[in-house]
Design an enzyme around this catalytic site. Structure first.
Site, PDB file in Angstrom:
ATOM      1  CG  LEU A 247      11.363  13.631 -13.713  1.00 32.42           C
ATOM      2  CD1 LEU A 247      11.723  12.158 -13.555  1.00 32.42           C
ATOM      3  CD2 LEU A 247      10.042  13.928 -13.025  1.00 32.42           C
ATOM      4  CG  ASP A 248      12.655  19.309  -9.219  1.00 31.03           C
ATOM      5  OD1 ASP A 248      12.586  19.965 -10.272  1.00 31.03           O
ATOM      6  OD2 ASP A 248      11.942  19.527  -8.220  1.00 31.03           O
ATOM      7  CE1 TYR A 249      22.364  16.537  -9.156  1.00 29.76           C
ATOM      8  CE2 TYR A 249      21.623  16.829  -6.887  1.00 29.76           C
ATOM      9  CZ  TYR A 249      22.604  16.461  -7.798  1.00 29.76           C
ATOM     10  OH  TYR A 249      23.819  16.021  -7.340  1.00 29.76           O
TER      11      TYR A 249
ATOM     12  CB  THR B  57      12.446  14.176  -8.679  1.00 32.44           C
ATOM     13  OG1 THR B  57      12.126  15.352  -7.938  1.00 32.44           O
ATOM     14  CG2 THR B  57      11.186  13.348  -8.860  1.00 32.44           C
TER      15      THR B  57
ATOM     16  CG  HIS C 101      11.203  23.440  -7.393  1.00 32.43           C
ATOM     17  ND1 HIS C 101      12.151  24.227  -6.770  1.00 32.43           N
ATOM     18  CD2 HIS C 101      11.902  22.618  -8.222  1.00 32.43           C
ATOM     19  CE1 HIS C 101      13.356  23.904  -7.200  1.00 32.43           C
ATOM     20  NE2 HIS C 101      13.230  22.923  -8.087  1.00 32.43           N
TER      21      HIS C 101
END
Length: 213
Positions: free
Chosen positions: A57-59, A61, A144
């Site tokens: 998961l993105d930083y 999110t 992304h």
């Protein structure tokens, strides 16, 4: 080490809530990977290993992160992802007028990519004209992907500094993207799993109807 919210755990795997602003892994000390051993119960099985996330998961999110606790479960969970046998839904707050639902097929980094979206609720906004609570179903897992796909149709995610519209970037509130549900068949017990990570409070503040649900 910081505490993590554990939403499910057994001897083989765990599902945790990933907070915003923390890397899943990397060269920093404060990462999810480094926090897992202090937050999860050690597996009692012979092939127990250091807990390991099986996706990213993105930083910025928030939401559900699936973690393997044994060598065999990590391999099995990775196989489920490769076979597209794990269903994921996300919630996002987007900016601007949108169709009620749709499919986005923009290629990312030259690779086929596909996401479905459905607008659950919309509210008028003085600054952003309209804000939408959107359920997202990514069929591929490019880096992304959801952020790029929504930006490509003119409806960037609120708080997205990388793919947002310059004059419409909300600062200081984070990215309004949340990994909401995960569904899969447990690779060891064969139990059907459907785990939900509750809608964040900051989403509910934008959509008053959610407060009553």
């Amino acid at each position: 080490m910081f505490p993590l919210t554990i939403l499910f755990e057994d001897n083989y795997l765990a599902l945790i809530h990933k907070p915003a602003g923390i890397l899943v892994s990397g060269n920093r000390f404060k990462t999810i990977v480094n926090a897992l051993p202090q937050n999860l119960k050690p597996s009692s099985l012979n092939d127990a290993t250091k807990p390991q996330p099986v996706h990213r998961l993105d930083y910025a999110t928030t939401g559900l992160l699936l973690v393997g606790k044994t060598s065999s479960s990590i391999r099995a969970l990775n196989q489920l992802f490769e076979n597209k046998s794990i269903s994921k839904t996300y919630l996002a707050v987007t900016i601007g007028e949108m169709d009620d639902e749709g499919k986005i097929k923009l290629a990312i980094d030259g690779k086929p990519s596909q996401s479905y979206y459905k607008v659950l609720e919309s509210v008028a906004s003085k600054r952003f004209s309209k804000l939408n609570l959107v359920e997202l179903d990514p069929k591929t897992g490019r880096r992304h992907q959801l952020r790029k796909h929504l930006s490509s149709i003119g409806n960037p995610i609120l708080g997205d500094k990388d793919y947002g519209i310059t004059d419409l970037i909300l600062n200081g509130k984070g990215l309004y993207l949340h990994a909401y549900t995960l569904g899969f068949v447990h690779p060891i017990t064969n139990k059907k799993m459907h785990i939900l990570d509750a809608i964040p409070k900051r989403f509910k503040k934008l959509f008053p109807a959610l407060e009553t649900n």
